[in-house]
Scaffold this motif. Structure first.
Motif, PDB file in Angstrom:
ATOM      1  N   LYS A 169       6.209   9.844 -13.924  1.00  0.00           N
ATOM      2  CA  LYS A 169       5.117   9.974 -14.877  1.00  0.00           C
ATOM      3  C   LYS A 169       4.057   8.934 -14.538  1.00  0.00           C
ATOM      4  CE  LYS A 169       7.655  11.990 -18.548  1.00  0.00           C
ATOM      5  NZ  LYS A 169       8.676  11.947 -19.412  1.00  0.00           N
ATOM      6  N   TRP A 170       2.813   9.360 -14.632  1.00  0.00           N
ATOM      7  CA  TRP A 170       1.695   8.447 -14.404  1.00  0.00           C
ATOM      8  C   TRP A 170       1.475   7.641 -15.678  1.00  0.00           C
ATOM      9  CZ3 TRP A 170      -3.144   7.223 -16.241  1.00  0.00           C
ATOM     10  CH2 TRP A 170      -3.964   6.495 -15.364  1.00  0.00           C
ATOM     11  N   LYS A 171       1.437   6.328 -15.524  1.00  0.00           N
ATOM     12  CA  LYS A 171       1.211   5.440 -16.671  1.00  0.00           C
ATOM     13  C   LYS A 171       0.095   4.471 -16.297  1.00  0.00           C
ATOM     14  CE  LYS A 171       5.990   5.756 -18.159  1.00  0.00           C
ATOM     15  NZ  LYS A 171       7.260   5.085 -18.273  1.00  0.00           N
ATOM     16  N   GLU A 172      -1.017   4.598 -17.005  1.00  0.00           N
ATOM     17  CA  GLU A 172      -2.209   3.822 -16.666  1.00  0.00           C
ATOM     18  C   GLU A 172      -1.938   2.324 -16.610  1.00  0.00           C
ATOM     19  OE1 GLU A 172      -6.907   3.447 -17.803  1.00  0.00           O
ATOM     20  OE2 GLU A 172      -5.593   4.606 -19.108  1.00  0.00           O
ATOM     21  N   ASP A 173      -1.205   1.791 -17.581  1.00  0.00           N
ATOM     22  CA  ASP A 173      -0.963   0.345 -17.602  1.00  0.00           C
ATOM     23  C   ASP A 173      -0.148  -0.098 -16.389  1.00  0.00           C
ATOM     24  OD1 ASP A 173       1.216   1.740 -18.758  1.00  0.00           O
ATOM     25  OD2 ASP A 173       1.855  -0.026 -19.890  1.00  0.00           O
ATOM     26  N   GLU A 174       0.806   0.721 -15.951  1.00  0.00           N
ATOM     27  CA  GLU A 174       1.630   0.365 -14.787  1.00  0.00           C
ATOM     28  C   GLU A 174       0.825   0.462 -13.498  1.00  0.00           C
ATOM     29  OE1 GLU A 174       5.340   2.478 -14.674  1.00  0.00           O
ATOM     30  OE2 GLU A 174       5.839   1.914 -16.742  1.00  0.00           O
ATOM     31  N   VAL A 175       0.023   1.518 -13.373  1.00  0.00           N
ATOM     32  CA  VAL A 175      -0.813   1.676 -12.172  1.00  0.00           C
ATOM     33  C   VAL A 175      -1.821   0.535 -12.100  1.00  0.00           C
ATOM     34  CG1 VAL A 175      -2.498   3.139 -10.992  1.00  0.00           C
ATOM     35  CG2 VAL A 175      -0.514   4.184 -12.100  1.00  0.00           C
ATOM     36  N   SER A 176      -2.468   0.250 -13.220  1.00  0.00           N
ATOM     37  CA  SER A 176      -3.462  -0.817 -13.268  1.00  0.00           C
ATOM     38  C   SER A 176      -2.839  -2.168 -12.914  1.00  0.00           C
ATOM     39  CB  SER A 176      -4.088  -0.867 -14.658  1.00  0.00           C
ATOM     40  OG  SER A 176      -5.087  -1.847 -14.712  1.00  0.00           O
ATOM     41  N   SER A 177      -1.676  -2.446 -13.464  1.00  0.00           N
ATOM     42  CA  SER A 177      -0.986  -3.702 -13.179  1.00  0.00           C
ATOM     43  C   SER A 177      -0.608  -3.792 -11.697  1.00  0.00           C
ATOM     44  CB  SER A 177       0.264  -3.812 -14.055  1.00  0.00           C
ATOM     45  OG  SER A 177       0.991  -4.973 -13.729  1.00  0.00           O
ATOM     46  N   TYR A 178      -0.097  -2.695 -11.143  1.00  0.00           N
ATOM     47  CA  TYR A 178       0.286  -2.690  -9.738  1.00  0.00           C
ATOM     48  C   TYR A 178      -0.937  -2.922  -8.851  1.00  0.00           C
ATOM     49  CZ  TYR A 178       2.600  -1.622  -5.398  1.00  0.00           C
ATOM     50  OH  TYR A 178       3.103  -1.726  -4.122  1.00  0.00           O
ATOM     51  N   CYS A 179      -2.028  -2.255  -9.184  1.00  0.00           N
ATOM     52  CA  CYS A 179      -3.253  -2.409  -8.394  1.00  0.00           C
ATOM     53  C   CYS A 179      -3.799  -3.833  -8.488  1.00  0.00           C
ATOM     54  CB  CYS A 179      -4.287  -1.382  -8.823  1.00  0.00           C
ATOM     55  SG  CYS A 179      -3.868   0.309  -8.308  1.00  0.00           S
ATOM     56  N   ASP A 180      -3.715  -4.442  -9.665  1.00  0.00           N
ATOM     57  CA  ASP A 180      -4.158  -5.832  -9.819  1.00  0.00           C
ATOM     58  C   ASP A 180      -3.315  -6.781  -8.971  1.00  0.00           C
ATOM     59  OD1 ASP A 180      -6.211  -5.202 -11.567  1.00  0.00           O
ATOM     60  OD2 ASP A 180      -5.071  -5.726 -13.374  1.00  0.00           O
ATOM     61  N   LYS A 181      -2.001  -6.576  -8.981  1.00  0.00           N
ATOM     62  CA  LYS A 181      -1.115  -7.426  -8.163  1.00  0.00           C
ATOM     63  C   LYS A 181      -1.376  -7.193  -6.680  1.00  0.00           C
ATOM     64  CE  LYS A 181       2.501  -7.722 -11.625  1.00  0.00           C
ATOM     65  NZ  LYS A 181       3.789  -7.197 -12.081  1.00  0.00           N
ATOM     66  N   GLY A 182      -1.590  -5.936  -6.312  1.00  0.00           N
ATOM     67  CA  GLY A 182      -1.915  -5.624  -4.921  1.00  0.00           C
ATOM     68  C   GLY A 182      -3.221  -6.269  -4.510  1.00  0.00           C
ATOM     69  N   HIS A 191       0.826  -1.209   0.000  1.00  0.00           N
ATOM     70  CA  HIS A 191       0.000   0.000   0.000  1.00  0.00           C
ATOM     71  C   HIS A 191       0.866   1.268   0.000  1.00  0.00           C
ATOM     72  CE1 HIS A 191      -4.218   1.429   1.391  1.00  0.00           C
ATOM     73  NE2 HIS A 191      -3.696   2.294   0.548  1.00  0.00           N
ATOM     74  N   VAL A 192       1.891   1.300   0.831  1.00  0.00           N
ATOM     75  CA  VAL A 192       2.771   2.474   0.895  1.00  0.00           C
ATOM     76  C   VAL A 192       3.510   2.655  -0.424  1.00  0.00           C
ATOM     77  CG1 VAL A 192       4.821   3.434   2.037  1.00  0.00           C
ATOM     78  CG2 VAL A 192       2.982   2.435   3.413  1.00  0.00           C
ATOM     79  N   LYS A 193       3.902   1.550  -1.043  1.00  0.00           N
ATOM     80  CA  LYS A 193       4.624   1.633  -2.320  1.00  0.00           C
ATOM     81  C   LYS A 193       3.746   2.226  -3.422  1.00  0.00           C
ATOM     82  CE  LYS A 193       7.826  -0.910  -5.257  1.00  0.00           C
ATOM     83  NZ  LYS A 193       8.458   0.326  -5.680  1.00  0.00           N
ATOM     84  N   LEU A 194       2.443   2.012  -3.349  1.00  0.00           N
ATOM     85  CA  LEU A 194       1.535   2.636  -4.305  1.00  0.00           C
ATOM     86  C   LEU A 194       1.756   4.150  -4.320  1.00  0.00           C
ATOM     87  CD1 LEU A 194      -1.054   2.506  -6.178  1.00  0.00           C
ATOM     88  CD2 LEU A 194      -2.355   2.864  -4.082  1.00  0.00           C
ATOM     89  N   PHE A 195       1.875   4.728  -3.131  1.00  0.00           N
ATOM     90  CA  PHE A 195       2.093   6.180  -3.035  1.00  0.00           C
ATOM     91  C   PHE A 195       3.528   6.554  -3.405  1.00  0.00           C
ATOM     92  CE2 PHE A 195      -1.690   5.614  -0.505  1.00  0.00           C
ATOM     93  CZ  PHE A 195      -2.478   6.638  -0.989  1.00  0.00           C
ATOM     94  N   PHE A 219      -7.112   0.306   0.072  1.00  0.00           N
ATOM     95  CA  PHE A 219      -6.193   0.163  -1.063  1.00  0.00           C
ATOM     96  C   PHE A 219      -6.955   0.308  -2.380  1.00  0.00           C
ATOM     97  CE2 PHE A 219      -4.116  -2.548  -4.279  1.00  0.00           C
ATOM     98  CZ  PHE A 219      -2.850  -1.964  -4.317  1.00  0.00           C
ATOM     99  N   GLU A 220      -8.095  -0.374  -2.477  1.00  0.00           N
ATOM    100  CA  GLU A 220      -8.897  -0.297  -3.697  1.00  0.00           C
ATOM    101  C   GLU A 220      -9.348   1.136  -3.988  1.00  0.00           C
ATOM    102  OE1 GLU A 220     -11.948  -3.204  -2.747  1.00  0.00           O
ATOM    103  OE2 GLU A 220     -11.158  -4.539  -4.297  1.00  0.00           O
TER     104      GLU A 220
END
Length: 147
Positions: free
Chosen positions: A57-70, A43-47, A102-103
């Motif tokens: 840089k914000w990258k949708e595919d990377e954020v989405s992938s990280y959130c899915d793994k989380g 959760h902290v790493k998300l921030f 987290f979600e």
């Protein structure tokens, strides 16, 4: 909403401190304790990954992938807590509260399509860390709980 969750986690932690109470039949489990510490790191790493900073840089595919793994990590921890909780379900409730938080953070990032502001992180992160501390402390109170 976050304040309500903080109060709920504080209540769960306080209730677990009553380790002599016969209502609580679940006992300390090192894996559950480890799950809470790992989930906190996720959760902290998300921030850390997606808060404004030099060259980020914000990258949708990377954020989405990280959130899915989380999400998978939270799902695994929830299923583990479910398998260990007897009748009290405190472990499940604690994981669920943290998971929902987290979600919400993932949904916010994905809907805004931008990095978190430093101010947002500075205001929210201490509360999130406190919630994990409550969950971890609650699990640690089970060490001496009667069996």
């Amino acid at each position: 909403m976050i304040r309500n969750r903080i109060h709920l986690l504080a209540l769960i932690g306080w209730l677990l401190l009553l380790n002599g109470c016969a209502l609580f039949t679940s006992h300390y489990d090192a894996t559950r304790h480890e799950n809470f510490t790992k989930l906190k790191a996720v959760h902290v790493k998300l921030f850390d990954n997606w808060t404004e900073g030099s060259e980020k840089k914000w990258k949708e595919d990377e954020v989405s992938s990280y959130c899915d793994k989380g999400d998978l990590s939270f799902r695994e921890a929830f299923e583990f807590a479910k398998s260990k909780d007897n009748n009290d379900k405190t472990g499940q409730r604690a994981v669920k509260i943290l998971w929902e938080e987290f979600e919400e953070n993932c949904k916010l990032s994905l809907s805004e399509k931008k990095l978190f502001s430093k101010t947002f992180k500075e205001n929210l992160l201490p509360e999130i860390e406190k919630n994990y501390s409550y969950a971890i402390a609650g699990e640690l109170t089970r060490v001496n709980a009667p069996q």
